[in-house]
Scaffold this motif. Structure first.
Motif, PDB file in Angstrom:
ATOM      1  N   ARG A  22       8.364  85.330  73.949  1.00  0.00           N
ATOM      2  CA  ARG A  22       8.861  86.029  72.757  1.00  0.00           C
ATOM      3  C   ARG A  22      10.181  85.418  72.294  1.00  0.00           C
ATOM      4  NH1 ARG A  22      12.078  90.338  72.795  1.00  0.00           N
ATOM      5  NH2 ARG A  22      11.597  90.788  74.960  1.00  0.00           N
ATOM      6  N   ILE A  23      11.068  85.143  73.244  1.00  0.00           N
ATOM      7  CA  ILE A  23      12.360  84.536  72.903  1.00  0.00           C
ATOM      8  C   ILE A  23      12.165  83.124  72.366  1.00  0.00           C
ATOM      9  CG2 ILE A  23      14.524  83.697  73.890  1.00  0.00           C
ATOM     10  CD1 ILE A  23      14.347  86.178  75.810  1.00  0.00           C
ATOM     11  N   ARG A  52      13.342  81.843  68.668  1.00  0.00           N
ATOM     12  CA  ARG A  52      14.253  80.692  68.520  1.00  0.00           C
ATOM     13  C   ARG A  52      13.639  79.628  67.623  1.00  0.00           C
ATOM     14  NH1 ARG A  52      16.468  80.391  74.681  1.00  0.00           N
ATOM     15  NH2 ARG A  52      18.097  81.959  74.396  1.00  0.00           N
ATOM     16  N   LYS A  53      12.358  79.360  67.802  1.00  0.00           N
ATOM     17  CA  LYS A  53      11.683  78.364  66.973  1.00  0.00           C
ATOM     18  C   LYS A  53      11.675  78.817  65.513  1.00  0.00           C
ATOM     19  CE  LYS A  53       8.765  75.803  68.769  1.00  0.00           C
ATOM     20  NZ  LYS A  53       7.683  75.245  69.538  1.00  0.00           N
ATOM     21  N   ARG A  96      13.798  80.782  64.019  1.00  0.00           N
ATOM     22  CA  ARG A  96      15.172  80.628  63.497  1.00  0.00           C
ATOM     23  C   ARG A  96      15.455  79.169  63.174  1.00  0.00           C
ATOM     24  NH1 ARG A  96      19.307  82.938  67.324  1.00  0.00           N
ATOM     25  NH2 ARG A  96      20.652  81.824  65.898  1.00  0.00           N
ATOM     26  N   LYS A  97      15.001  78.275  64.058  1.00  0.00           N
ATOM     27  CA  LYS A  97      15.203  76.836  63.839  1.00  0.00           C
ATOM     28  C   LYS A  97      14.536  76.402  62.536  1.00  0.00           C
ATOM     29  CE  LYS A  97      13.515  72.576  65.752  1.00  0.00           C
ATOM     30  NZ  LYS A  97      12.669  72.027  66.769  1.00  0.00           N
ATOM     31  N   TYR A  98      13.396  76.997  62.200  1.00  0.00           N
ATOM     32  CA  TYR A  98      12.690  76.660  60.969  1.00  0.00           C
ATOM     33  C   TYR A  98      13.319  77.290  59.733  1.00  0.00           C
ATOM     34  CZ  TYR A  98       8.914  74.925  63.980  1.00  0.00           C
ATOM     35  OH  TYR A  98       8.158  74.256  64.904  1.00  0.00           O
ATOM     36  N   GLY A  99      14.217  78.260  59.917  1.00  0.00           N
ATOM     37  CA  GLY A  99      14.902  78.879  58.789  1.00  0.00           C
ATOM     38  C   GLY A  99      14.097  79.939  58.063  1.00  0.00           C
ATOM     39  N   TRP A 123       1.653  76.221  64.286  1.00  0.00           N
ATOM     40  CA  TRP A 123       2.022  75.936  65.679  1.00  0.00           C
ATOM     41  C   TRP A 123       2.577  77.183  66.358  1.00  0.00           C
ATOM     42  CZ3 TRP A 123       5.137  70.932  64.341  1.00  0.00           C
ATOM     43  CH2 TRP A 123       4.250  69.864  64.144  1.00  0.00           C
ATOM     44  N   VAL A 124       3.436  77.889  65.648  1.00  0.00           N
ATOM     45  CA  VAL A 124       4.008  79.111  66.226  1.00  0.00           C
ATOM     46  C   VAL A 124       2.900  80.132  66.475  1.00  0.00           C
ATOM     47  CG1 VAL A 124       5.580  81.050  65.842  1.00  0.00           C
ATOM     48  CG2 VAL A 124       6.302  78.735  65.231  1.00  0.00           C
TER      49      VAL A 124
END
Length: 169
Positions: free
Chosen positions: A29-30, A34-35, A37-40, A63-64
């Motif tokens: 889940r974390i 994080r991914k 957030r990285k993608y905006g 992918w997510v």
């Protein structure tokens, strides 16, 4: 940088991920959050995020979604559009404000780095800030004035460096 252009008459197309992931274990889940957030992403609600539509953003959310399913959750990726100009403007403004704040951080860090007495320290900081700038550029979907300020601050910092540090990015 992905600069999506749309007219004011029609809403933007967005890629939407709707997902639910088990709370335990928390590591997947974390990692997913994080991914994202990285993608905006712009978060519409718990478990619902959107990005401006492009082949790259569609692939990222696909992918997510796969990661969520592999972690025992549920995920669907959709193409969506806001139904009003106000909704579109709100999402664009939030995504842009998030990137603007990140570019402002680059500008501030570059200005602070100019005061470093050690040329090697300035060179390391310049390299780090250029890398960070490229990361932010990947999730910048709309024109943002703060990007120009960050670029100027990096150029100014590079001008203080020895010739070998001014290698093209």
């Amino acid at each position: 940088m992905d600069l999506e252009s749309t007219s004011d008459e029609r809403p933007d197309k967005w890629v939407m991920l709707v997902y639910r992931i088990p709370r335990e274990p928390s590591t997947p889940r974390i990692a997913v959050w994080r991914k994202l957030r990285k993608y905006g992403v712009f978060q519409l609600a718990d478990g619902v995020v959107v990005l401006p539509a492009s082949p790259r953003t569609r692939e990222q959310l696909d992918w997510v979604a796969e990661e969520v399913v592999e972690a025992g959750g549920q995920a669907e990726v959709w193409t969506a559009a806001p139904t009003t100009k106000d909704q579109r403007d709100r999402m664009r403004a939030k995504v842009s404000a998030d990137r603007a704040a990140e570019y402002d951080e680059i500008t501030d860090a570059a200005e602070a780095a100019r005061a470093l007495p050690d040329p090697a320290g300035r060179t390391r900081k310049l390299t780090q800030l250029r890398r960070r700038m490229r990361e932010i550029d990947k999730r910048t979907f709309f024109p943002i004035a703060q990007r120009d300020g960050a670029e100027a601050a990096l150029t100014e910092l590079a001008a203080r460096e020895p010739a070998q540090a001014q290698v093209p990015r």
